[in-house]
Design a protein around this motif. Structure first.
Motif, PDB file in Angstrom:
ATOM      1  N   LEU A  81      11.197   3.603   0.194  1.00  0.00           N
ATOM      2  CA  LEU A  81      11.867   3.067  -0.996  1.00  0.00           C
ATOM      3  C   LEU A  81      11.496   3.851  -2.248  1.00  0.00           C
ATOM      4  O   LEU A  81      12.359   4.176  -3.074  1.00  0.00           O
ATOM      5  N   VAL A  82      10.223   4.171  -2.396  1.00  0.00           N
ATOM      6  CA  VAL A  82       9.789   4.914  -3.585  1.00  0.00           C
ATOM      7  C   VAL A  82      10.333   6.345  -3.564  1.00  0.00           C
ATOM      8  O   VAL A  82      10.878   6.832  -4.568  1.00  0.00           O
ATOM      9  N   ALA A  83      10.208   7.009  -2.430  1.00  0.00           N
ATOM     10  CA  ALA A  83      10.673   8.396  -2.348  1.00  0.00           C
ATOM     11  C   ALA A  83      12.193   8.479  -2.504  1.00  0.00           C
ATOM     12  O   ALA A  83      12.709   9.395  -3.159  1.00  0.00           O
ATOM     13  N   GLY A  84      12.939   7.539  -1.918  1.00  0.00           N
ATOM     14  CA  GLY A  84      14.392   7.566  -2.032  1.00  0.00           C
ATOM     15  C   GLY A  84      14.868   7.378  -3.458  1.00  0.00           C
ATOM     16  O   GLY A  84      15.740   8.122  -3.941  1.00  0.00           O
ATOM     17  N   GLN A  85      14.298   6.407  -4.159  1.00  0.00           N
ATOM     18  CA  GLN A  85      14.720   6.178  -5.539  1.00  0.00           C
ATOM     19  C   GLN A  85      14.293   7.321  -6.449  1.00  0.00           C
ATOM     20  O   GLN A  85      15.054   7.742  -7.333  1.00  0.00           O
ATOM     21  N   LEU A 130       4.781   1.318  -9.022  1.00  0.00           N
ATOM     22  CA  LEU A 130       4.262   0.131  -9.711  1.00  0.00           C
ATOM     23  C   LEU A 130       5.341  -0.928  -9.903  1.00  0.00           C
ATOM     24  O   LEU A 130       5.082  -2.130  -9.783  1.00  0.00           O
ATOM     25  N   PHE A 131       6.544  -0.498 -10.232  1.00  0.00           N
ATOM     26  CA  PHE A 131       7.654  -1.427 -10.434  1.00  0.00           C
ATOM     27  C   PHE A 131       7.926  -2.224  -9.158  1.00  0.00           C
ATOM     28  O   PHE A 131       8.081  -3.451  -9.189  1.00  0.00           O
ATOM     29  N   ASN A 132       7.990  -1.541  -8.025  1.00  0.00           N
ATOM     30  CA  ASN A 132       8.231  -2.227  -6.763  1.00  0.00           C
ATOM     31  C   ASN A 132       7.065  -3.121  -6.358  1.00  0.00           C
ATOM     32  O   ASN A 132       7.267  -4.196  -5.783  1.00  0.00           O
ATOM     33  N   ILE A 166       0.839  -1.207   0.000  1.00  0.00           N
ATOM     34  CA  ILE A 166       0.000   0.000   0.000  1.00  0.00           C
ATOM     35  C   ILE A 166       0.869   1.250   0.000  1.00  0.00           C
ATOM     36  O   ILE A 166       0.560   2.253  -0.657  1.00  0.00           O
ATOM     37  N   GLY A 167       1.989   1.194   0.735  1.00  0.00           N
ATOM     38  CA  GLY A 167       2.924   2.320   0.724  1.00  0.00           C
ATOM     39  C   GLY A 167       3.496   2.582  -0.655  1.00  0.00           C
ATOM     40  O   GLY A 167       3.705   3.742  -1.038  1.00  0.00           O
ATOM     41  N   PHE A 168       3.777   1.522  -1.414  1.00  0.00           N
ATOM     42  CA  PHE A 168       4.253   1.695  -2.787  1.00  0.00           C
ATOM     43  C   PHE A 168       3.252   2.480  -3.624  1.00  0.00           C
ATOM     44  O   PHE A 168       3.640   3.327  -4.444  1.00  0.00           O
ATOM     45  N   MET A 169       1.967   2.201  -3.450  1.00  0.00           N
ATOM     46  CA  MET A 169       0.948   2.862  -4.260  1.00  0.00           C
ATOM     47  C   MET A 169       0.642   4.277  -3.770  1.00  0.00           C
ATOM     48  O   MET A 169       0.263   5.138  -4.562  1.00  0.00           O
ATOM     49  N   ALA A 170       0.781   4.509  -2.459  1.00  0.00           N
ATOM     50  CA  ALA A 170       0.461   5.838  -1.917  1.00  0.00           C
ATOM     51  C   ALA A 170       1.627   6.805  -2.021  1.00  0.00           C
ATOM     52  O   ALA A 170       1.420   8.027  -2.029  1.00  0.00           O
ATOM     53  N   ALA A 171       2.848   6.298  -2.090  1.00  0.00           N
ATOM     54  CA  ALA A 171       4.030   7.159  -2.084  1.00  0.00           C
ATOM     55  C   ALA A 171       4.050   8.185  -3.221  1.00  0.00           C
ATOM     56  O   ALA A 171       4.433   9.342  -2.986  1.00  0.00           O
ATOM     57  N   PRO A 172       3.673   7.818  -4.473  1.00  0.00           N
ATOM     58  CA  PRO A 172       3.721   8.843  -5.538  1.00  0.00           C
ATOM     59  C   PRO A 172       2.868  10.071  -5.247  1.00  0.00           C
ATOM     60  O   PRO A 172       3.244  11.194  -5.616  1.00  0.00           O
ATOM     61  N   LEU A 173       1.734   9.890  -4.586  1.00  0.00           N
ATOM     62  CA  LEU A 173       0.910  11.047  -4.244  1.00  0.00           C
ATOM     63  C   LEU A 173       1.628  11.952  -3.253  1.00  0.00           C
ATOM     64  O   LEU A 173       1.554  13.182  -3.338  1.00  0.00           O
ATOM     65  N   LEU A 174       2.346  11.353  -2.303  1.00  0.00           N
ATOM     66  CA  LEU A 174       3.077  12.143  -1.315  1.00  0.00           C
ATOM     67  C   LEU A 174       4.298  12.810  -1.932  1.00  0.00           C
ATOM     68  O   LEU A 174       4.650  13.938  -1.557  1.00  0.00           O
ATOM     69  N   VAL A 175       4.953  12.128  -2.867  1.00  0.00           N
ATOM     70  CA  VAL A 175       6.141  12.698  -3.505  1.00  0.00           C
ATOM     71  C   VAL A 175       5.816  14.005  -4.204  1.00  0.00           C
ATOM     72  O   VAL A 175       6.621  14.943  -4.192  1.00  0.00           O
TER      73      VAL A 175
END
Length: 591
Positions: free
Chosen positions: A125-129, A409-411, A69-78
């Motif tokens: 992980l999403v925000a760092g990459q 999505l990749f992760n 769920i964090g993988f999917m929500a992270a782009p909105l926060l980024v």
């Protein structure tokens, strides 16, 4: 003097960038340790917390589902929160949750803390990459993504199990969570000192809370089914069947909502217009199954068949991590310095992993670490060539608007592939062990001379050690243990072969998909209206290439100037020279 004055800010910017990357890598190590803590410490946690395996399962499911769920929500926060603040907040949340885990044995609180760890780990992980891609130009990405992979891919598969095994044997499982706390503080300190990159383009569309809720339900249901399905004979259990139906319905509703939203929902469909991302998205699913599947099989075989201690089982994968890191750096050098295309190393990675799994399929109950080491090292080499390549293929052509969505999505694809791979291997081992016991047991008849001789010899040995009355029964029991042990060895060998065959069958399919995507992209490009003639486009770019090359700061990180600024500036220069280039191409005087 002027040169010295100009060089000082560049050195300061370089140091700030190095601290920023180091902070991100340390932050990813916290997720690597927290994410794999239950793989070796499962039995110890169950005993200390006094829970049943069914209750313990919620610790696994809660972490994995919240991470997805964090993988999917992270782009909105980024696109709404500054990179540095988001990464620091996620890192401190991870450290806090792990620190509280040390001081409690309440199951309900442990489940909540695991959910916090998974959610913060997925966002981290999403925000760092995404921050590394945003802060540095494309020419430096091979080396930087190799460093990021050390914390996000290498550490969970090799470094973390070795650390956890040593802590379990020498201290306690709680020390694994406690070790995350200083790492989180160190990472947050480095990120506070370093200057973060400029924020990305803000999204003006409102957050899709309904879409996030639907995909969260689907991911939770699928995580539970894949994590616990093998324990309940899959769809023979009504609860597993119901959760599968609910998850499928939620996924279909989510996809339908995204289509009707027309680009204003949670999912950015422009990602799938990129041929390379589509291909890497599919490859990441297969690679996740191989990575997580092999990382599950090797320690499980060592502990259940070879009777390794947790420390020895963890150290078994550590040399593979060294080769993994070395291969990542070699691949980064080839791509960044020698300009080798990322797709060129993918076949080598697939071939090495296939050969490594085939070699491990010959293991027996008398194998040792030295017998398996060649195959384990070859696995590390293959993973290094594979993961850096698919990362650069996936995100190299994405822009700031959809890159974070692509990383999420990749992760997600890689994690789901790993869940399916581990669940499939668990089921395969369980079924083959039962089948092997039946087949081998059918040949153990009381009248067989070899069986009678084995029982007589064992009984005589036990009698000589003082077991007169129970020697016959103990000899039969020992023979049963040997039978079950041999059946388990054969089942694990079959599982190793299954991972090898996965790539054997997947490789031609992936090649066909790549060819199909390329042809579709060519047809789509040819059908686009208003395309520019190749010759004119080439002259337009070449006319301005000298001025673009002389532009100062082109390779500086976005602590002073972002990569998108360079792309926009270059595009403006090209457009400003279009009239000149067209005039030259057509042989007409310039107006």
């Amino acid at each position: 003097m002027t040169a010295l004055i100009a060089a000082a800010p560049r050195r300061a910017q370089s140091a700030a960038g190095a601290l920023f990357v180091a902070g991100i890598v340390l932050a990813t190590l916290t997720e690597a340790i927290a994410g794999t803590v239950l793989s070796l410490g499962r039995g110890y946690v169950i005993g200390d917390v006094h829970v049943t395996p069914d209750e313990f399962a919620w610790l696994d499911v809660g972490y994995t589902a919240s991470k997805l769920i964090g993988f999917m929500a992270a782009p909105l926060l980024v696109h709404r929160v500054d990179f540095r603040r988001l990464i620091i907040g996620s890192t401190l949340a991870m450290g806090t949750a792990c620190g509280l885990t040390v001081v409690t044995t309440q199951l309900d609180l442990l489940i909540v803390l695991r959910i916090m760890q998974g959610l913060s780990g997925g966002i981290l992980l999403v925000a760092g990459q995404a921050a590394i891609f945003h802060a540095y130009p494309r020419s430096q990405q091979p080396t930087l993504q190799a460093l990021f992979a050390i914390g996000s891919v290498v550490a969970p598969a090799t470094i973390a199990p070795a650390l956890q095994g040593w802590l379990i044997d020498s201290r306690s499982w709680t020390w694994i969570f406690f070790s995350v706390v200083p790492l989180a503080l160190a990472a947050a300190g480095l990120l506070l000192i370093a200057a973060g990159p400029k924020p990305v383009v803000q999204l003006r569309r409102p957050p899709d809370w309904i879409g996030l809720g639907l995909i969260s339900i689907a991911l939770f249901c699928f995580t539970y089914v894949l994590n616990q399905g093998s324990r309940w004979a899959w769809f023979e259990e009504p609860g597993i069947l119901s959760l599968t139906a609910i998850g499928a319905a939620a996924l279909l509703a989510f996809l339908g909502r995204q289509v009707l939203a027309r680009g204003r929902g949670l999912l950015d469909f422009t990602l799938f217009e990129c041929e390379d991302f589509c291909f890497a998205f599919i490859v990441s699913f297969v690679a996740g199954a191989a990575l997580f599947g092999s990382a599950f099989l090797i320690p499980a075989f060592a502990m259940s068949v070879l009777a390794f201690r947790p420390t020895d089982a963890g150290l078994l994968l550590l040399p593979s991590g060294a080769f993994f890191v070395a291969t990542l750096l070699v691949a980064a050098f080839l791509m960044q310095v020698r300009r080798v295309p990322p797709v060129a190393t993918v076949p080598f990675g697939i071939l090495m992993i296939t050969v490594a799994m085939w070699m491990l399929s010959g293991s027996t109950n008398e194998s040792g670490a030295h017998d398996m080491m060649v195959a384990i090292l070859l696995r590390g080499l293959g993973l290094g060539f594979l993961f850096l390549s698919i990362t650069l293929i996936a995100f190299g052509d994405l822009n700031e608007r959809n890159r974070a969505f692509g990383i999420g999505l990749f992760n997600t694809s890689r994690q789901l592939g790993g869940l399916i791979g581990v669940a499939g291997l668990e089921t395969l081992i369980e079924h083959h062990t039962v089948g092997n016991v039946t087949v081998l047991g059918a040949n153990l008849t009381a009248g067989a001379s070899a069986v009678s001789e084995r029982l007589t010899t064992t009984a005589a040995m036990l009698t000589a050690r003082g077991m007169d009355a129970l020697a016959g029964r103990a000899a039969t029991s020992l023979l049963d243990r040997v039978l079950i042990g041999q059946s388990t060895v054969i089942a694990f060998d079959t599982a190793f072969n299954a991972v090898a065959l996965l790539f054997v069958f997947a490789a031609p399919v992936l090649v066909a998909i790549k060819i199909g995507l390329h042809r579709y992209a060519q047809r789509r490009t040819a059908q686009l209206p208003g395309t520019t003639e190749p010759g004119i486009a080439g002259i337009a770019i070449s006319v301005d290439s000298g001025r673009a090359a002389r532009r100062p700061g082109l390779n500086q990180p976005s602590f002073t100037r972002t990569e998108s600024d360079h792309e926009r500036a270059f595009a403006l220069d090209v457009r400003s020279n279009c009239s000149t280039a067209t005039a030259i191409a057509l042989g007409q005087p310039q107006r």
